[in-house]
Structure formats: C-alpha cells, structure tokens
Design an enzyme around this catalytic site. Structure first.
Site, PDB file in Angstrom:
ATOM      1  N   ARG A  69      50.328  19.841 -26.021  1.00 15.61           N
ATOM      2  CA  ARG A  69      49.835  20.087 -27.275  1.00 15.61           C
ATOM      3  C   ARG A  69      48.791  18.785 -27.146  1.00 15.61           C
ATOM      4  NH1 ARG A  69      55.776  20.780 -29.051  1.00 15.61           N
ATOM      5  NH2 ARG A  69      56.149  19.084 -27.555  1.00 15.61           N
ATOM      6  N   ASP A 204      66.645  22.053  -8.710  1.00 18.09           N
ATOM      7  CA  ASP A 204      67.734  20.796  -8.532  1.00 18.09           C
ATOM      8  C   ASP A 204      67.247  19.956  -7.549  1.00 18.09           C
ATOM      9  OD1 ASP A 204      69.774  19.270  -7.698  1.00 18.09           O
ATOM     10  OD2 ASP A 204      71.128  20.455  -8.964  1.00 18.09           O
ATOM     11  N   HIS A 205      66.568  18.934  -7.999  1.00 13.15           N
ATOM     12  CA  HIS A 205      65.955  18.091  -6.849  1.00 13.15           C
ATOM     13  C   HIS A 205      66.753  17.700  -5.799  1.00 13.15           C
ATOM     14  CE1 HIS A 205      67.226  14.688  -9.061  1.00 13.15           C
ATOM     15  NE2 HIS A 205      66.804  13.766  -8.085  1.00 13.15           N
ATOM     16  N   HIS A 267      73.924  18.383  -9.653  1.00  8.28           N
ATOM     17  CA  HIS A 267      73.609  17.857  -8.110  1.00  8.28           C
ATOM     18  C   HIS A 267      74.956  17.818  -7.350  1.00  8.28           C
ATOM     19  CE1 HIS A 267      69.888  16.978 -10.112  1.00  8.28           C
ATOM     20  NE2 HIS A 267      70.202  15.673 -10.757  1.00  8.28           N
ATOM     21  N   LYS A 367      76.755   5.690 -13.856  1.00  2.00           N
ATOM     22  CA  LYS A 367      75.892   4.803 -14.064  1.00  2.00           C
ATOM     23  C   LYS A 367      76.565   3.515 -14.088  1.00  2.00           C
ATOM     24  CE  LYS A 367      72.635   7.987 -15.483  1.00  2.00           C
ATOM     25  NZ  LYS A 367      71.619   8.261 -14.802  1.00  2.00           N
TER      26      LYS A 367
HETATM   27  C1  BG6 Z   1      68.610  13.246 -12.781  1.00  2.00           C
HETATM   28  C2  BG6 Z   1      69.486  12.546 -13.850  1.00  2.00           C
HETATM   29  O1  BG6 Z   1      68.677  14.617 -12.681  1.00  2.00           O
HETATM   30  O2  BG6 Z   1      68.896  12.549 -11.605  1.00  2.00           O
HETATM   31  C3  BG6 Z   1      69.285  11.146 -13.963  1.00  2.00           C
HETATM   32  O3  BG6 Z   1      69.079  13.312 -15.126  1.00  2.00           O
HETATM   33  C4  BG6 Z   1      69.464  10.605 -12.694  1.00  2.00           C
HETATM   34  O4  BG6 Z   1      70.175  10.624 -15.053  1.00  2.00           O
HETATM   35  C5  BG6 Z   1      68.809  11.370 -11.617  1.00  2.00           C
HETATM   36  O5  BG6 Z   1      69.301   9.348 -12.652  1.00  2.00           O
HETATM   37  C6  BG6 Z   1      69.163  10.611 -10.225  1.00  2.00           C
HETATM   38  O6  BG6 Z   1      68.279  11.225  -9.177  1.00  2.00           O
HETATM   39  P1  BG6 Z   1      68.107  10.565  -7.800  1.00  2.00           P
HETATM   40  O7  BG6 Z   1      67.146  11.338  -7.033  1.00  2.00           O
HETATM   41  O8  BG6 Z   1      67.539   9.228  -8.321  1.00  2.00           O
HETATM   42  O9  BG6 Z   1      69.388  10.288  -7.232  1.00  2.00           O
END
Ligand code: BG6
Length: 513
Positions: A69, A204-205, A267, A367
């Site tokens: 935007r 999903d990384h 994850h 966390k």
């Molecule tokens: C994200 C979450 O998907 O993954 C975050 O929204 C989290 O809250 C993060 O900190 C963690 O990813 P990684 O790759 O640092 O373990």
C-alpha cells in the site's frame, strides 16, 4: 522430491554445487511479494533470494515485484532491500543484490483494489518481455492474514492465479494459517477458489531447516535406527523448542495466539510427524505428506476434562537474563495485565498406531527459557536385565537430534570407567554439522523459496495436515477454556514450572539442553 543425496554426499561434494544445481532447476519466474514493505521481505525473503543467487540457484529469467500500500518508489524499495541484505544476508551477498537490483520493482496498490491487480498483470507481461520470466508467477502472501481473502479473490478475478499454456502460477502462504480449525478450513476454501492444491505452498520454515530434513535422512538412509524406532524400544520422545527471547515488540500478536498456536500447531507438530511417520513409498510430495497426515490422524482430540492432566501451560514472570532484568509477560507492551495467554506449553500426545502404541510424545515450547535450543530426544528403554548395579550414574540411551543451534546428532550410552572395577558412566558419541560439513548453512527460506520455484511441495504443509494439527490444538485450547484455571508461572530465564516434570510420569525428566 526431497534430495537426500545432497546431505549424504556432502562430505565429498559441495552440497550447494553442481549436484544440487543439476537436480533442482528453478524455472524462470517473477515473484510477487504481497506485503513487501513488511519485515519478512527485508529480513528473510530477499536476503534468502540473494543466498540462492550466490549459490547459482536463481533462474536466469528472474524478477521480484513488491506489492504494497505504501507510496514507495522502486528506488525506496531497492534501498530498503539493500539494507536488509547487508544486515541479514549471508556474507558476500550484497554484491549479488547490486548486480540484480534492476530486477526488483515496486507496485503500489491496496490489496482490495481490483485495478491494482489489472495493472500488476500488465506489469508482469512487460517484465516477461524485458527479463525473460516466461509468464511464470509465484505469489508470496506476506501480509497479515486479514488481507489474504481480498488478495486471493483478486488474483483469481484477474486470471493471475490460472496456469496457462504450461506457465505456472503458484502461491506461498505464510503462517499463521488460521487460528483454529474453522478459520483454517475457511482459508483453505478461499485458497481453493483461486488455486489448485498443487499450486499452493503453505510455508512452515521449520521444514526448510537442514536438520529437520535430516530427520528423514537419519531414519531412512540408515539401516540401524529404523528397527529400534518403535514402542518396543523407545520409552518416550521429547520435542523441545525453547527460545531465550521474550515476546518483545510482538506482544499484541502473541496475546491472540499464545505458544500453542504460534509454535506447537505448526513447527512442533511438523517435527513430530517426521519423527513418527511410516516410511513413505517414495520421496514425492504426496507420498511424504500422506504419511505425515496419518500421524496426526492417529492422535485423538482431547476431551476437555483430560486437558489439564495432559498439558502444562505457564507465563514467564519478571526475572533476570544474562545478568539483565527482564520484564514478566504481563508487563510486556501490548499484553493485558490479567492476560491468560501462555508463553510456555508442554503437552503429552499419544500416537495411536501399532508403531507407537505405548510411547508418549512430549512436546514443549516456550519463550524466555535459559537458552535457545530446538531438539528431538528419543529416550530408549532400559535393557531388559540390568547386569551392572551402577544404575545411578548410568541412564537409558538417548538419541539426540539437535535441530538448532549447535546442529548435530548425539547418542548417549554407558561405558566402562577405566580402572579395576566395573563402573559405568554415560558418555556421548557426537556428530556436529559444522565440523563434518563446514561451510555456511543456508537459511530455511532459501530452500523453501527454491522448492516453490521448482514446484516441489514436499517441504510444505498440505491443507489436510494443517487442519488435522488445528483439530488437536483446538481440543487443548477448549480444555483450558473450560477449566478456566490461570496459567502457572515460571521466572524468566528458568526451565518452566515444576508441574511439567510430573507430566512425564515416574522415572522421566525433561532434558535441560
Ligand atoms: C515463528 C514464531 O514462527 O518462529 C516466533 O512466530 C518464533 O514466535 C520463531 O520466535 C522461531 O523460529 P526459529 O527459526 O528462530 O526457531
């Protein structure tokens, strides 16, 4: 196809060298990033694309259009991206951005404005002619989920989502994918109205992390683990994703999600499916995902009255971290003073299959833990008869998959302490990625962006996987709601509440990575 050879041969060949290039050719394409002025583009997407450029994995015909935007010019956009690559990219990727800067353009439009998409279509055709992107398009939804529906509707209405004459149109959808089963199903419906499942890449990384993919390599490229990988030999499995950071500036987002939606639904469930799945018939996207989804289907939803006994949830309170005072969760910006949102969750899950009938899986994420550590620990049973009386110094075997940091695999076993007596002590056999393979590790987004360009969905979540994971998480959230109990507390910088130990049952304790 998931390329396990790239991992297995890496000792002798460069994993990002000719072999990988030969097997994973990305076709020419334009990537349209919707929500391109956000953090994700600057921190992850463009630095990762430049990582691919460095390794020679980007197609020759390549362009990126940032759609957002804000009234940015191409120059503004490129400057932001150059900063991002410098700060967050792998070493020596800035020069690749400079060389490719012309391939990045900005397109200003509201996400709900049809004319903006018509203009985008015209622009993409010009780019095809100028940069050889061959009519292939990859749309990346990097906006807040509230914009997804307008974007999907407009991509369909302008015909941009259609595959035509062998040209691909694909969409990558970022998390969160819904906030419960109903919203995930509704989103899947909207996605399906615009794209076919094979065009959709739900990211999903964690699946892009080398060490997560190595779970499959370890299990299915070796003969010695799989025979032990079942309830006869495995006492229980612990999957931990611990973070040392607090919620920081994301308090508002986190309040609505909590750790169970933010981490466990996606994850940790993804890691669980890779650990627990049956061997797929082939390493194709659907064969792998069919097996993963069977694991989730084998986990029953909790009855509300069972949730308190099978889970522990908690919030961090004020504490100290690396010598500094840190706020408690309820003092963080954007967090309600009486918030009920959990920053720690531990859950006991049972996978009801022949393989896992009596082996519980314990998932834990939080966390403000003492350390950042993601690991899978396979705890084996005691030998049937204990010959040595030294049971106190010697614990059952543990196979530890260290996902991050300090990536590797370790096996704990008992060994004789040198000397005239038979005394047993635990020792470790340790494989470290850094030592064995050396070199830089690519960011998870590199692999996933490349796979989306190649058209390989193996490392992306399918619609049914996402919905099954939500079904389980929904039943946990419903149980918490029904019980109404406040989350427990743990001091920031500690390993979580005491009661989490009793969740495991007698003789077991949580690892402290
Ligand atoms: C994200 C979450 O998907 O993954 C975050 O929204 C989290 O809250 C993060 O900190 C963690 O990813 P990684 O790759 O640092 O373990």
């Amino acid at each position: 196809m998931l390329d396990l050879r790239a991992t297995a041969d890496a000792v002798t060949t460069n994993p990002l060298g000719d072999e990988l290039r030969g097997t994973r050719n990305a076709k020419p394409c334009s990537i349209v990033i919707l929500g391109a002025t956000g953090d994700l583009t600057k921190r992850k997407l463009v630095p990762s694309l430049m990582g691919l450029a460095k390794d020679g994995l980007l197609p020759a015909g390549f362009a990126v259009v940032g759609f957002a935007r804000r009234a940015w010019t191409d120059a503004n956009f490129r400057k932001e991206l150059a900063d991002g690559v410098r700060q967050f990219g792998r070493p020596d990727t800035s020069s690749h951005f400079e060389a490719l800067a012309d391939a990045f353009t900005f397109h200003q439009s509201d996400f709900g404005e049809a004319a903006g998409y018509a203009a985008l279509a015209t622009k993409l055709e010009q780019i095809d002619r100028a940069r050889g992107t061959a009519g292939n398009r990859l749309f990346y939804l990097a906006t807040p989920p509230s914009s997804y529906s307008a974007i999907l509707r407009n991509l369909a209405a302008t015909g941009l989502s259609a595959e035509r004459n062998g040209r691909f149109a694909r969409v990558i959808v970022e998390k969160p994918f819904g906030r419960d089963t109903a919203t995930a199903q509704a989103l899947n419906e909207q996605v399906r109205a615009a794209f076919r499942e094979r065009q959709v890449f739900r990211i999903d990384h964690y699946l892009g992390k080398e060490t997560v993919q190595n779970i499959l390599a370890l299990r299915f490229a070796n003969g010695i683990f799989e025979p032990l990988w079942n309830e006869k030999f495995v006492d229980h499995v612990q999957i931990t994703v611990a973070e040392s950071i607090g919620v920081g500036s994301r308090g508002g987002y986190f309040e609505e999600s909590g750790i169970v939606r933010d981490m466990i639904q996606n994850h940790l469930m993804q890691v669980l499916t890779l650990v627990a799945m049956e061997p797929p018939a082939a390493l194709t996207a659907d064969a792998v995902r069919d097996e993963k989804v069977k694991v989730l289907k084998a986990i029953r939803s909790f009855r509300p009255e069972d949730v308190d006994g099978a889970t522990v949830r908690a919030q961090y309170t004020h504490g100290s971290f690396a010598g500094e005072d840190v706020k408690g969760y309820r003092e963080e910006d954007g967090v309600a003073i009486d918030s009920m949102t959990e920053t720690y969750a531990a859950v006991r899950l049972q996978v009801n299959t022949w393989r896992w009938a009596n082996t519980p899986f314990f998932l834990r994420s939080a966390k403000r833990m003492p350390r950042r550590a993601t690991e899978v620990a396979i705890h084996f049973k005691q030998p049937p008869h204990l010959l040595f009386e030294d049971g106190k110094t010697h614990q059952p075997n543990v196979l530890l998959l260290r996902i991050q940091p300090d990536e590797g695999v370790a096996l704990r076993f008992g060994a004789k302490v040198p000397g005239p007596n038979i005394r047993i002590r635990d020792v470790r056999m340790d494989f470290r990625y850094g030592t064995a393979f050396g070199g830089e590790t690519a960011d998870a987004y590199e692999r996933l962006l490349l796979d989306a360009m190649v058209g390989d969905g193996t490392l992306f979540a399918r619609a049914d996987e996402v919905e099954e994971a939500w079904r389980i998480v929904d039943s946990i959230v419903a149980g918490w709601k029904q019980s109404g109990a406040r989350p427990e507390e743990y001091v920031a910088g500690t390993w979580g509440p005491e009661r989490a130990e009793s969740l495991l049952g007698p003789g077991r304790s949580w690892r402290k990575p």
